[in-house]
Design a protein around this motif. Structure first.
Motif, PDB file in Angstrom:
ATOM      1  N   TYR A 107       0.362  -1.150  -0.522  1.00 20.01           N
ATOM      2  CA  TYR A 107       0.194  -0.222  -0.007  1.00 20.01           C
ATOM      3  C   TYR A 107       0.816   1.249   0.319  1.00 20.01           C
ATOM      4  O   TYR A 107       0.759   2.033  -0.557  1.00 20.01           O
ATOM      5  CB  TYR A 107      -0.848  -0.039   1.043  1.00 20.01           C
ATOM      6  CG  TYR A 107      -2.577  -0.893   0.783  1.00 20.01           C
ATOM      7  CD1 TYR A 107      -3.023  -0.209   0.201  1.00 20.01           C
ATOM      8  CD2 TYR A 107      -2.384  -1.962   1.440  1.00 20.01           C
ATOM      9  CE1 TYR A 107      -4.613  -1.238  -0.462  1.00 20.01           C
ATOM     10  CE2 TYR A 107      -3.785  -2.482   1.256  1.00 20.01           C
ATOM     11  CZ  TYR A 107      -4.703  -1.564   0.620  1.00 20.01           C
ATOM     12  OH  TYR A 107      -5.516  -2.525  -0.119  1.00 20.01           O
ATOM     13  N   ALA A 139      -9.340   3.107   0.956  1.00 21.11           N
ATOM     14  CA  ALA A 139      -9.173   1.339   0.146  1.00 21.11           C
ATOM     15  C   ALA A 139     -10.442   0.142   0.735  1.00 21.11           C
ATOM     16  O   ALA A 139     -11.212   0.359   1.030  1.00 21.11           O
ATOM     17  CB  ALA A 139      -7.961   1.049   1.155  1.00 21.11           C
ATOM     18  N   GLU A 167     -11.168  -3.423   1.522  1.00 28.44           N
ATOM     19  CA  GLU A 167     -10.671  -4.736   1.025  1.00 28.44           C
ATOM     20  C   GLU A 167     -11.523  -6.011   1.624  1.00 28.44           C
ATOM     21  O   GLU A 167     -12.888  -5.529   2.892  1.00 28.44           O
ATOM     22  CB  GLU A 167      -9.765  -4.437   2.647  1.00 28.44           C
ATOM     23  CG  GLU A 167      -8.556  -4.325   1.737  1.00 28.44           C
ATOM     24  CD  GLU A 167      -7.361  -5.409   0.867  1.00 28.44           C
ATOM     25  OE1 GLU A 167      -7.993  -6.513   0.804  1.00 28.44           O
ATOM     26  OE2 GLU A 167      -6.209  -4.954   0.391  1.00 28.44           O
ATOM     27  N   ALA A 215      -7.327  -5.453   5.396  1.00 27.41           N
ATOM     28  CA  ALA A 215      -8.083  -4.023   6.011  1.00 27.41           C
ATOM     29  C   ALA A 215      -6.119  -4.071   7.011  1.00 27.41           C
ATOM     30  O   ALA A 215      -5.777  -2.463   7.080  1.00 27.41           O
ATOM     31  CB  ALA A 215      -9.036  -4.748   6.896  1.00 27.41           C
ATOM     32  N   ALA A 264      -3.843  -1.889   4.654  1.00 27.50           N
ATOM     33  CA  ALA A 264      -4.381  -0.690   4.600  1.00 27.50           C
ATOM     34  C   ALA A 264      -4.143   0.146   5.805  1.00 27.50           C
ATOM     35  O   ALA A 264      -3.559   1.794   5.784  1.00 27.50           O
ATOM     36  CB  ALA A 264      -5.499  -0.573   3.544  1.00 27.50           C
ATOM     37  N   THR A 309     -10.693   2.353   4.766  1.00 30.89           N
ATOM     38  CA  THR A 309     -10.685   1.280   4.539  1.00 30.89           C
ATOM     39  C   THR A 309     -11.472   0.957   4.705  1.00 30.89           C
ATOM     40  O   THR A 309     -12.540   1.132   5.811  1.00 30.89           O
ATOM     41  CB  THR A 309      -9.788  -0.005   5.024  1.00 30.89           C
ATOM     42  OG1 THR A 309      -8.029   0.803   4.957  1.00 30.89           O
ATOM     43  CG2 THR A 309      -9.336  -0.597   4.452  1.00 30.89           C
ATOM     44  N   VAL A 321     -11.066  -1.045   9.732  1.00 32.34           N
ATOM     45  CA  VAL A 321     -12.325  -0.250   8.681  1.00 32.34           C
ATOM     46  C   VAL A 321     -12.877   0.711   9.205  1.00 32.34           C
ATOM     47  O   VAL A 321     -13.889   0.548  10.460  1.00 32.34           O
ATOM     48  CB  VAL A 321     -12.900  -1.463   7.710  1.00 32.34           C
ATOM     49  CG1 VAL A 321     -12.269  -2.412   7.427  1.00 32.34           C
ATOM     50  CG2 VAL A 321     -13.597  -1.743   8.812  1.00 32.34           C
TER      51      VAL A 321
END
Length: 243
Positions: free
Chosen positions: A166, A182, A184, A190, A193, A200, A224
């Motif tokens: 990344y 991102a 994922e 995850a 990122a 994310t 995330v």
């Protein structure tokens, strides 16, 4: 998700196309031959190997499996490269045969591409990505110059959750982490990122239904911002500003 978002950095396998399950059909055959060749009695079924190693590439999986068996010293660098090449060839051929274009992915991505740079950020090798993008009709939206592979794009091959791929993508695209978003499906992805500082989205689009609740929790724990179940919902999330 923010007014700064200029690029969408998209994991490939299990996110842009349902490649995880078929990939492990081909990969498990190579993995079991690899284990046999190195004196490990353990054998895997495709679903068992998928559940144990989703988010890792074969290079990392091979090293980890030998380490678990206490036989890491049996694997030379040259032998590892031969096995990586064999697994790559087998999986790329198989995925090219079984994957198909999916309007539920292509249509939202086409709309998103009108306002954002799209890039693929994957642990998979570039030949495997090439076969998948050709089979699924994603070549034009994600051409080779915006595909970043932890296996092939870095000076030293690695795999998610290492954030290196990344960070490499951000550098090549000339972006700060806050300017990217991102998407994922896997926890290691995850984690990769998020560790790179990129907001994310967790995407369960191709995650099997019995696994979704557990994956949702794990993705949120990985950091995330939100979890969705389709590319239409990804599109909605990208358009929704963060308070």
């Amino acid at each position: 998700m923010t007014t700064e978002t200029r690029a969408l950095l998209l994991d490939a396998d299990g996110n842009l196309f349902p490649s995880e399950e078929p990939a492990f059909v081909a990969s498990t055959e190579v993995t079991n031959r690899f284990l046999e060749a190195h004196g490990v009695q353990r054998r895997y079924e495709p679903e068992e190997l998928r559940l144990a190693t989703t988010g890792k590439n074969f290079r990392t999986t091979a090293v980890d499996l030998l380490a678990e068996a206490g036989m890491a010293d049996r694997l030379s660098a040259e032998a590892l490269e031969r096995w990586v090449a064999e697994e790559r060839r087998a999986v790329s051929i198989y995925l090219g045969e079984v994957l198909r274009p999916d309007p539920a992915v292509l249509e939202p991505l086409t709309r998103l591409a009108a306002g954002h740079t799209l890039a693929a950020v994957s642990s998979s090798a570039t030949p495997r990505l090439a076969a998948c993008f050709a089979a699924t009709g994603l070549d034009e939206l994600l051409p080779p110059e915006v595909r970043f592979s932890a296996e092939d794009s870095l000076p030293v091959p690695t795999s998610k959750p290492d954030p290196a791929v990344y960070l490499h993508a951000l550098e090549r695209l000339g972006l700060d982490a806050a300017q990217a978003l991102a998407v994922e499906d896997s926890v290691p992805g995850a984690q990769s990122a998020v560790a790179a500082g990129i907001p994310t989205i967790g995407n369960l689009c191709f995650v099997q239904l019995p696994e979704r609740d557990e994956r949702r929790v794990a993705l949120l724990e990985a950091g995330v911002a939100t979890v969705v179940t389709s590319w239409d919902e990804v599109e909605d999330a990208v358009a929704s500003p963060v308070p």
